[in-house]
Design a protein around this motif. Structure first.
Motif, short mmCIF file in Angstrom:
data_model
loop_
_atom_site.label_atom_id
_atom_site.label_comp_id
_atom_site.label_asym_id
_atom_site.label_seq_id
_atom_site.Cartn_x
_atom_site.Cartn_y
_atom_site.Cartn_z
N PRO A 55 0.82 -1.22 0.00
CA PRO A 55 0.00 0.00 0.00
C PRO A 55 0.86 1.26 0.00
CG PRO A 55 -0.72 -1.55 1.70
CD PRO A 55 0.61 -2.03 1.21
N ASN A 56 0.39 2.26 -0.74
CA ASN A 56 1.07 3.54 -0.72
C ASN A 56 0.74 4.29 0.57
OD1 ASN A 56 2.49 5.87 -1.52
ND2 ASN A 56 0.63 6.79 -2.35
N ARG A 57 1.76 4.86 1.18
CA ARG A 57 1.57 5.75 2.32
C ARG A 57 1.70 7.18 1.81
NH1 ARG A 57 5.57 4.68 7.01
NH2 ARG A 57 4.71 6.73 7.51
N LYS A 58 0.55 7.82 1.56
CA LYS A 58 0.57 9.16 0.97
C LYS A 58 1.29 10.16 1.85
CE LYS A 58 -3.87 9.57 0.30
NZ LYS A 58 -5.14 10.20 -0.18
N ASP A 59 1.20 9.98 3.16
CA ASP A 59 1.83 10.93 4.07
C ASP A 59 3.35 10.84 4.01
OD1 ASP A 59 1.67 8.36 5.19
OD2 ASP A 59 1.99 9.14 7.21
N PHE A 60 3.87 9.73 3.53
CA PHE A 60 5.33 9.53 3.48
C PHE A 60 5.86 9.62 2.05
CE2 PHE A 60 9.22 7.01 3.35
CZ PHE A 60 9.91 7.52 4.43
N LEU B 241 1.85 1.18 -3.81
CA LEU B 241 3.06 1.97 -3.96
C LEU B 241 3.74 1.63 -5.27
CD1 LEU B 241 5.10 3.99 -2.75
CD2 LEU B 241 6.25 2.02 -1.70
#
Length: 233
Positions: free
Chosen positions: A100-105, A125
Motif C-alpha cells: 500500500p502507498n503511504r501518501k503521508d510519506f 506503492l
C-alpha cells in the motif's frame, strides 16, 4: 528535434501534484520542445489523459513508463502509441508487489482524466521492484512494440551501473540515457564493448517538477530518431 523523453506526472509519488498531463504538455511548449514523453514509475495509467493533452497542445508525444526490475534497475519503456503502452499494464500488475502507498510519506499517486480532473488514485506503492529480471523487462517491452532505454546509466541509485556494476554486453536495449553529454565518454571508457556510433544516446531531465523539464538544449536528428523507432513513427 528538441526533446525530453523522461518526465514523471502526478501519478508518480515522487513528483509534484502540479505535474498534470496538461501542465506537462504546456510547459514543454513554453520551453519550445518538439517531442515529450511521459514515463511514470511502474504504471501507464496516466497515458490516456496525457495523449489527450498532447493532442490538444499540438505537441508530438511518446508514451512510456519507468520500470524498476528485480535488480532495482530503472528501464524506460517507450512506445509510439498509447495502445501499445497500455498493453503493458496487465504485465506490470501481475509482477508488482501489493504494497500500500503511504501518501503521508511517499506522496500522492493521482490519476487524471480530461482537463486534469483527478479521477482516481493508485493505491499500491509504485516505488517498488517488479518481480521481473532486467532481461525479462527488456524483452516484455519489445513484445509490446516498445523501445527499452536504460535510464540514467551513471551516477545515481537505480542505474544499471550502480546496481550491477556495468552495462551487460549482449543486453538488447535500444538506447542509453545519460544526464549530460560529457557522461558519454565515461560510459565508453568503462564499457569497451559499447560503440559510440551504433548506440542511441538520450539526454533527459527525469523531471519531477515542471521547472525541471528540459529546456531547448538536447536535440535528436531525424537519423537518430529513425534508428530508435524505425517505421513505428
Amino acid at each position: 528535434m528538441f526533446y525530453d523523453l523522461h518526465v514523471h506526472s502526478c501519478l508518480s509519488p515522487c513528483a509534484e501534484n502540479e505535474m498534470t498531463p496538461n501542465n506537462i504538455c504546456n510547459m514543454a511548449l513554453i520551453k519550445e520542445l518538439d517531442l515529450i514523453a511521459l514515463t511514470d514509475h511502474n504504471s501507464v495509467r496516466q497515458i490516456p489523459a496525457f495523449a489527450e493533452a498532447a493532442k490538444a497542445a499540438g505537441i508530438r508525444a511518446i508514451y512510456g513508463c519507468e520500470l524498476q526490475t528485480a535488480e532495482e534497475v530503472h528501464v524506460l519503456g517507450l512506445f509510439a502509441s498509447p495502445e501499445e503502452a497500455l498493453s503493458l499494464q496487465p504485465w506490470i500488475d501481475e509482477r508488482m508487489p501489493d504494497v500500500p502507498n503511504r501518501k503521508d510519506f511517499f506522496g500522492d499517486q493521482l490519476i487524471c482524466g480530461p482537463m486534469d480532473r483527478v479521477t482516481g488514485e493508485e493505491p499500491r506503492l509504485l516505488l517498488v521492484s517488479l518481480a521481473a529480471s532486467l532481461e525479462e523487462t527488456v524483452g516484455r517491452i519489445h513484445e509490446a512494440g516498445g523501445r527499452a532505454v536504460l535510464a540514467h546509466v551513471l551516477d545515481r541509485e537505480n542505474s544499471v551501473t550502480n546496481q550491477l556494476g556495468f552495462i551487460p554486453p549482449g543486453l538488447p536495449y535500444d538506447g542509453l540515457e545519460i544526464k549530460a553529454p560529457e557522461e558519454k565518454q565515461r560510459v565508453l571508457e568503462t564499457h569497451p564493448w559499447i560503440k559510440e556510433d551504433s548506440t542511441v544516446w538520450l539526454v533527459d531531465s527525469d523531471a519531477h517538477r515542471l521547472v525541471e523539464i528540459s529546456e531547448r538544449e538536447n536535440s535528436m536528428s531525424e537519423e537518430t530518431f529513425r534508428r530508435l523507432w524505425g517505421d513505428a513513427l
